[in-house]
Design an enzyme around this catalytic site. Structure first.
Site, mmCIF file in Angstrom:
data_model
loop_
_atom_site.group_PDB
_atom_site.id
_atom_site.type_symbol
_atom_site.label_atom_id
_atom_site.label_comp_id
_atom_site.label_asym_id
_atom_site.label_seq_id
_atom_site.Cartn_x
_atom_site.Cartn_y
_atom_site.Cartn_z
ATOM 1 C CG ASP A 125 2.411 2.737 -23.804
ATOM 2 O OD1 ASP A 125 3.024 1.655 -23.827
ATOM 3 O OD2 ASP A 125 1.258 2.868 -24.239
ATOM 4 C CB SER A 472 -3.852 2.790 -27.111
ATOM 5 O OG SER A 472 -2.994 1.676 -27.059
#
Length: 572
Positions: A125, A472
């Protein structure tokens, strides 16, 4: 090739650079190799996450492309912090911080070694925005390349991913799933290397890399294990050499207000990760462009949701790849008039020119804009007396967009997670987790562990989770994060008390603490910053430097230029 060594000649030319050349010869370089431009080929390859395990072969292929096109490649690596493995414990404080460290480390190597150009490969990420930030900061010829998503697993005849395992824990705690079933899913949900397969943060930022023009078309949604990635990596090597020869386009010619708005639009159109609201301002900051959460909100509001992607929808990155990839989304948005077609791409063509031969949406994974899933984007910025500088919620897949409930306040993620695990909450609650912002954490942790438990317990839309921390990209449900200002800065989230009423209206984009202004003024006058634990090391430095989330949670003052160095008559 000598005229292409705009920066690297400072390390190779002249009598006083003889010691430098001895080190280069020790690495196997000869006169011919030293006469060519030096190209940094960096990746976050490592064995700490499946996201990065596919990067080494792609880096090797990129080096082959550089060699074939007349350059001399130098491979180097930097760190990554796996969000999946650092989730729901103190290690998550390191995740967002790693974005800054990645950008800084790439800058240090490229500047320290005077490389002429850069190829950057990322998987997990924060590695994607970190490398893009470095490219814009350096503003040297650059090509970004995502390592690709893993293939989904299968259980019970349906595709599954790690998110199903996270939510399965909540289902087991709620008594709606057996541990045997969950352990069987655990073994099936992540069958290959690569990043998570839904439109979570990694795939969202990979899409952003294409739309900003920093990456080759078709690179974002191609699965990590597909051999076509090696051909793409070789093409990246050839492309960076072409940019070096032609003098552009450079990253700051690509990252403009128009391209940033285009990137925000694709996030909204695909129900992408709320983290994009943090990363886009940070990338803009490196170019000297003020692009805040307010700017992101404006684009989100005017862009329809057209892609049916997980976690809010049905399909995965692999499905989007076969439906035309990022280009299918861009084509649909261009046709609908939602993008700036004159934004520049890596090829030197405009976005509109590059889409002329692209097929339209398939109508299933990606819809036309006149048949959108929702009239506004899948991600919404909320504002009000509770979050005057904004908060983010992903509405893709939500059944109800209005909620009013009673605050139940927790001073950190662990306290809330314990309460959720023990089911010490009820429908109608607004679970407030504060002191988890960039400074207050410090580190602005993601809360997937907590949100997945809530969803797995069947309470995903019966309660709200509100935090000044992050979520998330895989989070779903009524989850509102990035609340600004954060509690550590005296934001209104610090003033909430148990029993307060909180009203959320995603249609009106509002979030209100239903408490009289006079009462809030009294609470603010009495408020004292929370006494945090003693910090040292990286977290101490980060807490002192980091800015607010709505401006990207950045740690330096903005765009910088490569300084001219004059040493012994050599200028670089």
């Amino acid at each position: 090739m000598a005229d292409l060594k705009k920066r690297s000649r400072v390390a190779t030319e002249g009598l006083d650079r003889l010691p430098h050349r001895t080190f280069l010869r020790a690495m196997g370089l000869d006169d011919e190799a030293m006469a060519k431009p030096f190209i940094g080929v960096m990746s976050t390859h490592g064995e700490n996450t499946p996201c990065s395990l596919s990067l080494r072969p792609q880096a090797e292929a990129a080096k082959t492309g550089v060699w074939a096109a007349g350059g001399t490649p130098f491979e180097f690596t930097t760190i990554s912090v796996s969000d999946g493995i650092s989730m729901n414990h103190r290690g998550m404080r390191m995740s967002l911080l790693s974005r800054e460290l990645i950008a800084d480390s790439v800058e240090l190597v490229v500047r320290g070694h005077a490389y002429d150009a850069l190829i950057g490969l990322a998987g997990c990420d924060k590695t994607l925005p970190g490398i893009m930030m470095a490219m814009v900061r350096l503003n040297c010829p650059s090509v970004f390349m995502y390592g690709g998503a893993m293939l989904p697993g299968e259980y019970g005849g349906k595709p599954i991913s790690a998110v199903n395992a996270y939510e399965g824990v909540g289902s087991v705690l709620a008594g709606t799933m057996t541990e045997e079933v969950l352990h069987a899913m655990e073994r099936e949900c992540s069958p290959t290397v690569g990043s998570c397969p839904g439109q979570f943060t990694a795939n969202t930022m990979a899409m952003v890399s294409e739309v900003l023009g920093l990456a080759l078309p078709g690179s974002a949604m191609l699965p990590a294990v597909y051999s076509d990635r090696l051909a793409l990596a070789r093409a990246a090597g050839a492309t960076v050499m072409r940019i070096l020869r032609e003098g552009g386009p450079l990253p700051r010619e690509l990252v403009t207000r128009k391209s940033l708005e285009n990137a925000a639009a694709t996030v909204a159109a695909t129900g992408g990760s709320t983290n994009a609201g943090l990363h886009l301002p940070a990338i803009a900051h490196e170019a000297g462009i003020r692009f805040t959460l307010d700017d992101v909100a404006e684009v989100f509001q005017r862009t329809p949701l057209i892609a049916d992607l997980q976690p809010g929808g049905k399909y995965l990155a692999r499905d989007l790849h076969y439906a035309g990839g990022v280009s299918a989304v861009v084509k649909a948005l261009l046709d609908g008039g939602y993008l700036h077609g004159d934004a520049l791409t890596l090829s030197g063509k405009t976005l509109a020119e590059s889409m002329r031969t692209v097929k339209g949406p398939d109508g299933k994974v990606v819809r036309a804009t006149d048949n959108a899933l929702h009239r506004t984007g899948g991600v919404v910025v909320l504002k009000g007396n509770l979050c005057p500088d904004g908060a983010l919620i992903k509405i893709a897949g939500l059944k109800a967009l209005v909620f009013e409930g009673t605050a139940r306040v927790f001073e950190c993620e662990e306290d809330c997670t314990t309460a959720v695990r023990e089911q010490r909450y009820e429908a109608g609650d607004v679970l407030v987790i504060r002191n988890e912002g960039p400074k207050g954490g410090p580190g602005m942790r993601e809360m997937l562990g907590t949100t997945a438990l809530i969803y797995g317990q069947g309470m995903g839309e019966k309660v709200v989770l509100l935090t000044d921390g992050r979520f998330s990209g895989a989070t779903r449900g009524m989850c509102i994060g990035y609340a600004c200002p954060e509690a550590a800065e005296g934001g209104a989230i610090a003033l909430i008390r148990n029993g307060d009423r909180i009203r959320i209206d995603c249609n009106a984009r509002t979030i209100e603490l239903v408490v009289a202004d006079s009462e809030l003024a009294k609470r603010r006058a009495a408020w004292q910053p929370r006494q945090s634990e003693r910090l040292a090391g990286a977290l101490e430095k980060y807490a002192k430097l980091v800015g607010p989330a709505n401006l990207g949670a950045v740690t330096h003052s903005g765009a910088m230029e490569w300084p001219l160095e004059r040493d012994g008559g050599t200028e670089s």
